[in-house]
Scaffold this motif. Structure first.
Motif, PDB file in Angstrom:
ATOM      1  N   TYR A  67      87.270  86.912  44.274  1.00  0.00           N
ATOM      2  CA  TYR A  67      88.529  87.390  44.838  1.00  0.00           C
ATOM      3  C   TYR A  67      89.393  88.043  43.762  1.00  0.00           C
ATOM      4  O   TYR A  67      90.074  89.047  44.025  1.00  0.00           O
ATOM      5  CB  TYR A  67      89.310  86.257  45.515  1.00  0.00           C
ATOM      6  N   GLY A  71      90.270  91.274  45.339  1.00  0.00           N
ATOM      7  CA  GLY A  71      91.486  91.066  46.118  1.00  0.00           C
ATOM      8  C   GLY A  71      92.681  91.793  45.549  1.00  0.00           C
ATOM      9  O   GLY A  71      92.696  92.191  44.375  1.00  0.00           O
ATOM     10  N   VAL A  78      92.300  81.253  46.277  1.00  0.00           N
ATOM     11  CA  VAL A  78      91.250  81.162  47.297  1.00  0.00           C
ATOM     12  C   VAL A  78      90.408  79.912  47.077  1.00  0.00           C
ATOM     13  O   VAL A  78      90.130  79.527  45.945  1.00  0.00           O
ATOM     14  CB  VAL A  78      90.359  82.422  47.257  1.00  0.00           C
ATOM     15  N   SER A 283      95.413  83.846  55.308  1.00  0.00           N
ATOM     16  CA  SER A 283      95.416  84.360  53.944  1.00  0.00           C
ATOM     17  C   SER A 283      96.365  85.545  53.786  1.00  0.00           C
ATOM     18  O   SER A 283      97.164  85.593  52.842  1.00  0.00           O
ATOM     19  CB  SER A 283      93.995  84.776  53.542  1.00  0.00           C
ATOM     20  N   GLU A 303      91.928  93.207  51.296  1.00  0.00           N
ATOM     21  CA  GLU A 303      91.930  91.744  51.364  1.00  0.00           C
ATOM     22  C   GLU A 303      90.699  91.239  52.129  1.00  0.00           C
ATOM     23  O   GLU A 303      90.115  90.219  51.782  1.00  0.00           O
ATOM     24  CB  GLU A 303      93.204  91.242  52.043  1.00  0.00           C
ATOM     25  N   GLY A 306      87.971  91.354  49.679  1.00  0.00           N
ATOM     26  CA  GLY A 306      88.098  90.266  48.714  1.00  0.00           C
ATOM     27  C   GLY A 306      87.680  88.928  49.295  1.00  0.00           C
ATOM     28  O   GLY A 306      86.924  88.170  48.670  1.00  0.00           O
ATOM     29  N   LEU A 307      88.148  88.632  50.507  1.00  0.00           N
ATOM     30  CA  LEU A 307      87.791  87.359  51.147  1.00  0.00           C
ATOM     31  C   LEU A 307      86.320  87.339  51.550  1.00  0.00           C
ATOM     32  O   LEU A 307      85.661  86.294  51.482  1.00  0.00           O
ATOM     33  CB  LEU A 307      88.675  87.128  52.372  1.00  0.00           C
ATOM     34  N   ALA A 310      84.396  86.579  48.492  1.00  0.00           N
ATOM     35  CA  ALA A 310      84.576  85.170  48.135  1.00  0.00           C
ATOM     36  C   ALA A 310      83.674  84.271  48.970  1.00  0.00           C
ATOM     37  O   ALA A 310      83.054  83.331  48.456  1.00  0.00           O
ATOM     38  CB  ALA A 310      86.042  84.772  48.304  1.00  0.00           C
ATOM     39  N   SER A 340      95.794  88.302  39.107  1.00  0.00           N
ATOM     40  CA  SER A 340      94.646  87.589  39.664  1.00  0.00           C
ATOM     41  C   SER A 340      93.832  86.883  38.594  1.00  0.00           C
ATOM     42  O   SER A 340      92.964  86.060  38.915  1.00  0.00           O
ATOM     43  CB  SER A 340      93.744  88.571  40.426  1.00  0.00           C
TER      44      SER A 340
END
Length: 578
Positions: A67, A71, A78, A283, A303, A306-307, A310, A340
């Motif tokens: 992430y 992200g 996360v 999120s 996002e 990114g998720l 993850a 991050s």
């Protein structure tokens, strides 16, 4: 600012170019605090998901790093969260028994499916689909889930066996085994719960008053579970029936593979979709809230990527579905996280903990982990949403109520499915009955307002109807019916003006309705006009034959229409609303 193509999909390239020593310091301090918080929390959420304790730590290492790379939020932390862990247990529990290899494999596969779905949605820029799940419905689902989670953890707090996927089953099972309560476990559970509530509400302010800095106070306030662990070790309470975490492997996350059998994938498809939607909505809400405080930008589609990354990371490193957590993200933000990189440093801390500190949690009682979950989820329970929804919108109240009741009575999957369906139905209901108003001129001005709300001038031979919604298939017939009703009340009618200042879209069904209205009015000797039509809507109308067949005109403004049709100056006041 539009990022260049590489940075669009790799936000780390955007903030990494300007990374400095000050940001490094803030990120490191935040990472230490969040790591201390995440060790017991990750174990607790693994317990909630029905996974081995170490899976919670594994699910908090690779996903955080991935992430941090993909992200866009600087503060989002996360990892496993309560609601997603509960949904994991509900989904996988229908396929395999907790504690078996099949259960772990199914959880890995669930994470893989969720990650693949999120990644696909992000790459195709479909993040807007999450908007169809309304905030009141999400709030209702989270409230009901918080109650379910807290109830499900009472068995660990009391040291008894109990099970169930909904509130009725859980309470019935607890009642049936109430005579088997382990008093020592119950005391530990109650004490841990009380301590954690005190830590949250009283210890941190107390430590600040004692002169400790806010960051040291944060670290001290996260040390609550240590006392019960020492008590179990010193008094050998595990020999007296107190359930403990036990041996946790000292290793980095292993390389794992989800299963790809069509049967398992089909069984997990719908749960994975629901977990993806709920996880993304939770999120993105947290990420946008924290970003707004520092005037930073969150890209919803990135996002999703990114998720998704993850969750794919969790699937291949012994974890289970993850998303951005509210409490840990707030702690991360308050502790001074600047970028991050704080998440990446947290992952390093958790990796070190997995290698060297797991023997220290051998005597950690499961009752304390249950207390950690209970304290965390009770803050999510918010019944005030019912009062606010009732006062503001009865349709939203119905959606929230249905979501809460179905989640409590039939479990999380039924609840979130009902939430999604109800959100869409409420949206369709509202847009299928758009607000429309007969308007007249406010005397002495060029403004036109609702005749039921203002004292205005109207003409008996002209009907001016303002449409306050885009026109498409669910509401096209409603426009026909409303206009027919209004026209029937004006026998001297010669002209109808549809005022379109709020119409942003007209689809083919609505176009056919407009053509039908034009034909019916023409047969009755009445002309149809349009006013204040937006450019994109006009462009679409020009691509059809409607404007050629229109019996009236298209006016730039309602004032122009009124002047042309003879409404100026001679109208009579309409009635004033109460």
């Amino acid at each position: 600012m539009t990022l260049p193509p590489p940075a669009r999909y790799l936000p780390i390239l955007e903030w990494g170019r300007r990374y400095d020593r000050g940001q490094f310091t803030g990120d490191m301090v935040a990472a230490v605090i969040v790591t201390i918080m995440l060790i017991p929390q990750s174990l607790a959420y693994a317990l909630l998901a029905g996974m081995p304790p170490e899976a919670g730590i594994y699910a908090s290492i690779a996903p955080i790093v991935l992430y941090a790379i993909f992200g866009t939020s600087r503060a989002l932390a996360v990892g496993p969260v309560a609601v997603v862990s509960l949904m994991t247990a509900a989904a996988v529990g229908n396929i395999a028994e907790s504690g078996t290899a099949g259960y772990v494999t199914a959880a890995l596969t669930l994470a893989f499916l969720s990650g693949a779905m999120l990644l696909a949605l992000g790459l195709f820029r479909l993040g807007f689909l999450a908007n169809f799940l309304s905030h009141p419905v999400i709030a209702g689902f989270i409230t009901a889930s918080g109650i379910l989670i807290a109830a499900s953890q009472l068995r660990h707090s009391l040291g008894i066996e109990a099970e169930g996927h909904n509130l009725v089953e859980i309470l019935a099972s607890l009642w049936a085994h109430l005579g088997e309560v382990n008093l020592i476990t119950a005391v530990l559970g109650a004490s841990a719960t009380a301590i954690l509530f005190w830590v949250r509400g009283g210890l941190k302010p107390l430590m600040k008053r004692m002169g400790l800095g806010p960051r040291m106070a944060d670290i001290g306030a996260k040390m609550g579970p240590v006392g019960t662990t020492l008590a179990v070790w010193a008094l050998d309470l595990s020999a007296k029936g107190v359930a403990i975490v036990g041996e946790v492997p000292q290793s980095l996350p292993p390389l794992t593979l989800p299963a790809f059998s069509p049967d398992l994938l089909s069984q997990l498809f719908v749960p994975a979709l629901l977990i993806s939607v709920i996880g993304f909505v939770e999120s993105i809400s947290v990420a946008q809230t924290l970003a707004a405080k520092k005037r930073q930008r969150i890209d919803p589609d990135q996002e999703l990527i990114g998720l998704g990354s993850a969750n794919l990371g969790a699937a291949f490193t012994g974890g289970f579905p993850v998303t951005g957590g509210f409490s840990r993200s707030v702690v991360n933000f308050d502790a001074g996280a600047e970028t991050s990189a704080a998440g990446a440093f947290t992952a390093v801390g958790l990796a070190l903990a997995a290698l060297f500190l797991t023997p220290l949690i051998y005597f950690l009682p499961k009752a304390t982990l249950a207390a950690t979950i209970i304290v965390a989820v009770l803050s999510l329970v918010d019944f005030s949403i019912l009062k606010r929804a009732w006062a503001f919108s009865h349709a939203d109240f119905a959606a929230v109520s249905v979501t809460i009741l179905l989640t409590l009575l039939f479990g999380v999957e039924a609840g979130v499915t009902a939430g999604v369906v109800t959100s869409i139905l409420v949206h369709l209901y509202k847009t299928s009955r758009p607000h429309m108003a007969v308007v007249g001129r406010v005397p002495g001005t060029e403004h036109f307002r609702n005749v039921l709300r203002h004292e205005v001038e109207t003409q008996p031979h002209v009907l001016s109807l303002r449409v306050d919604e885009s026109l498409y298939f669910p509401n096209a017939r409603f426009l026909e019916d409303q206009l027919s009703g209004y026209a029937a009340d004006k026998p001297e009618l010669t002209d109808v003006v549809l005022m379109f200042p709020a119409v942003n879209e007209i689809d083919l069904s609505a176009l056919e309705s407009l053509e039908a209205i034009n034909t019916r009015l023409k047969d009755a000797g009445v002309r149809l006009h349009l006013s204040e039509v937006k450019g994109p809507v006009m462009d679409r109308l020009k691509r059809s034959h409607f404007l050629e067949e229109l019996t009236g005109e298209v006016f730039l403004s309602q004032h122009e229409a009124a002047c042309k049709l003879g409404e100026s100056g001679t109208g009579r006041p309409a009635r004033q609303s109460a």
